[in-house]
Enzyme design. Structure first.
Site, PDB file in Angstrom:
ATOM      1  CB  ILE A  18       0.596   7.108  -0.144  1.00 34.12           C
ATOM      2  CG1 ILE A  18       1.703   6.246  -0.820  1.00 34.12           C
ATOM      3  CG2 ILE A  18      -0.631   6.670  -0.920  1.00 34.12           C
ATOM      4  CD1 ILE A  18       1.425   4.484  -1.173  1.00 34.12           C
ATOM      5  CD  GLU A  19       0.595   7.602   6.533  1.00 39.82           C
ATOM      6  OE1 GLU A  19       0.958   7.001   7.694  1.00 39.82           O
ATOM      7  OE2 GLU A  19      -0.337   8.357   6.693  1.00 39.82           O
ATOM      8  CD  GLN A  20       2.310   3.913   4.041  1.00 40.71           C
ATOM      9  OE1 GLN A  20       1.810   4.695   3.259  1.00 40.71           O
ATOM     10  NE2 GLN A  20       1.775   3.462   5.125  1.00 40.71           N
TER      11      GLN A  20
ATOM     12  CB  SER B 262       8.222   8.333   5.703  1.00 47.18           C
ATOM     13  OG  SER B 262       7.619   6.973   4.862  1.00 47.18           O
TER      14      SER B 262
END
Length: 523
Positions: free
Chosen positions: A327-329, A354
């Protein structure tokens, strides 16, 4: 000499006209106390004024962490570039930043998160801006909105189309920040920062380097301070020579509605049976069909909405670790969380900053991405980033454009119609009453994903709904798989105004997909 100071003393050093880059993801990692102090100083003194703020991911939420809303004031905020913006249900008041945007009181831009992280790196190294293909043919492209969210932004473009080395690119010139606002867990007296209670590193290191390389001011908010020399060097994510001032907030939340959960920061691992399974219903059926695109050993990206349920499908099937979620985080592996903790994961294998995660995304290194849609048009374009009537119901594009620009395969999930009455029967899915409007429109309001570009790149694109699975073909949207119980002519072709056609060899999906029991994934 300690760098500890109060929030008020720290923000007193921010000059008028400053460009401020903020590390945050909603309430995750949000330096809320410092943002609040900026707003309070402006109310008292009229300074700092005329700020530009840069938010690779949104600062603040709608549930108690105001974030950017602390500084959403006329005269204080002149320009804002956000990968995303605070969003939430229509039952809550519209955030102040959204009022400023739609009332044209601030020049506002929605820039893909990965591009904003790229801008830190390019600006830090004094290279001539970001040259990228991310966003071509979408609202990011100057042939459409060029990231502008309102008329003020349109008068001051931040991106252009350029030809380089025989190809077409988007160019984002450098915007040099001279203040960085970071958040971590612990600082020592020298300003070394560790993130042991955080659910992500986000982009704090790159933001600090960028500001330091241009002689600016770096302010870090933490929950505690320790003696210099007491932090393990391997644990320090932002070294102290990059940090000017440290502000303590003993009450900073870990993320939305979460004071602290050690499973979010990887300090404990949760038993798999402690996670809630997806509630049985139409959305779970959509997520189940999406999960059928997975194979053991894959690496998959995940977005908000119905798609966020897909890992829970694998959990119920007894295969929680068969796929590596990214996931982008920055979380890699484990179980991506839903609800207020979206953007975090428990039982993660690793946390990647990130900016590096987005390099991986933009280069298309993963196998498949699971994302949601607000509307799809006849050309296969997808909108997730703009709702004209109620803009704050969507956060903007976030990392969606970066992810889809390089993905080999994209699976979009959503409802075919808005507000339709659907019933699950022993024969399948029954449309009891049609919806208020179809999600399959003639032209989307905002092109967040370009069907034309996907065709040029040869991407494999699916749209999974409660009625059918649609594939993007050279002729447009074609339903290739029909949910059991659905009347294709009435519930798909007619309901879409003819925008979705039926494939001659369309199949009916098995009835076990609707059962309130595991479907046997992986067998």
């Amino acid at each position: 000499m300690s760098k500890l100071t109060s929030a008020a003393e720290a923000v007193a050093r921010i000059p008028d006209g400053a460009v401020v880059t903020v590390s945050s993801s909603s309430a995750l990692g949000c330096p809320d106390l410092v943002l609040k102090a900026i707003g309070e100083r402006f109310d008292a003194e009229g300074h700092p004024s005329n700020l530009t703020t840069i938010h690779p991911i949104a600062a603040g939420d709608m549930y108690g962490v105001k974030g950017v809303d602390h500084i959403a004031k006329d005269g204080l905020l002149a320009r804002i570039l956000g990968g995303s913006y605070p969003s939430g249900p229509s039952s809550k008041p519209m955030p102040e930043i959204w009022k400023m945007v739609i009332e044209n009181r601030v020049a506002a831009y929605n820039v893909p998160s990965g591009i904003l992280f790229d801008m830190n790196r390019e600006t830090a190294a004094n290279r001539p801006g970001v040259l990228t293909k991310v966003g071509l043919e979408t609202f990011v492209d100057p042939i459409r909105e060029g990231c502008a969210m309102n008329a003020l932004a349109t008068t001051a473009p931040i991106v252009s189309r350029v030809e380089f080395a025989g190809d077409t690119w988007l160019h984002f010139p450098n915007i040099i920040p001279n203040v960085a606002l970071l958040r971590a867990t612990t600082a020592d007296e020298h300003g070394n920062l560790t993130y042991e209670h955080e659910g992500a590193y986000l982009g704090g290191l790159e933001q600090a380097i960028c500001v330091r390389n241009h002689g600016g001011l770096v302010i870090a908010q933490v929950s505690r301070m320790t003696k210099r020399g007491s932090l393990r060097p391997h644990d320090v994510r932002v070294p102290g020579h990059l940090v000017d001032l440290v502000v303590i907030d003993h009450d900073q939340k870990q993320t939305c509605e979460t004071p602290y959960d050690p499973a979010i920061s990887g300090q404990i691992m949760r038993p798999w049976d402690s996670f809630t399974l997806a509630e049985h219903g139409v959305e779970k059926i959509i997520a189940r069909r999406a999960a059928m695109e997975l194979r053991p050993g894959m690496t998959a990206n995940l977005g908000f909405g119905i798609s966020a349920m897909v890992p829970r499908i694998l959990l119920e099937e007894g295969h929680p670790e068969a796929v590596t979620w990214v996931i982008e985080q920055g979380a890699v592996g484990g179980m991506p969380l839903t609800g207020f903790a979206f953007g975090c994961a428990s039982n993660a294998d690793a946390f990647v900053p990130s900016p590096q995660q987005f390099i991986y995304f933009q280069g298309g290194g993963f196998d498949v991405s699971f994302l949601s849609f607000l509307e799809v048009d006849a050309e296969g374009n997808v909108n997730v980033s703009k709702l004209g009537k109620k803009p704050y119901l969507t956060a903007g594009c976030g990392g969606f454009v970066d992810i889809t620009s390089g993905a080999r395969k994209v699976v979009f999930s959503g409802w075919f119609e808005a507000g339709a009455e659907i019933e699950l029967t022993s024969e399948g899915i029954k449309v009891v009453a049609p919806g208020k409007f179809t999600k399959m429109v003639e032209a989307v309001e905002h092109v967040t994903f370009s069907g034309k570009r996907a065709g040029q790149l040869g991407q494999d694109v699916l749209y999974v709904t409660e009625r059918c699975v649609i594939r993007l073909s050279e002729t447009g949207l074609v339903a290739t798989e029909i949910m059991p119980g659905i009347d294709p002519a009435r519930d798909i072709v007619a309901a879409s105004g003819g925008r979705v056609q039926l494939a001659p060899d369309a199949i009916t999906l098995p009835l076990w997909l609707l059962a309130d029991a595991p479907m046997g994934w992986g067998k």
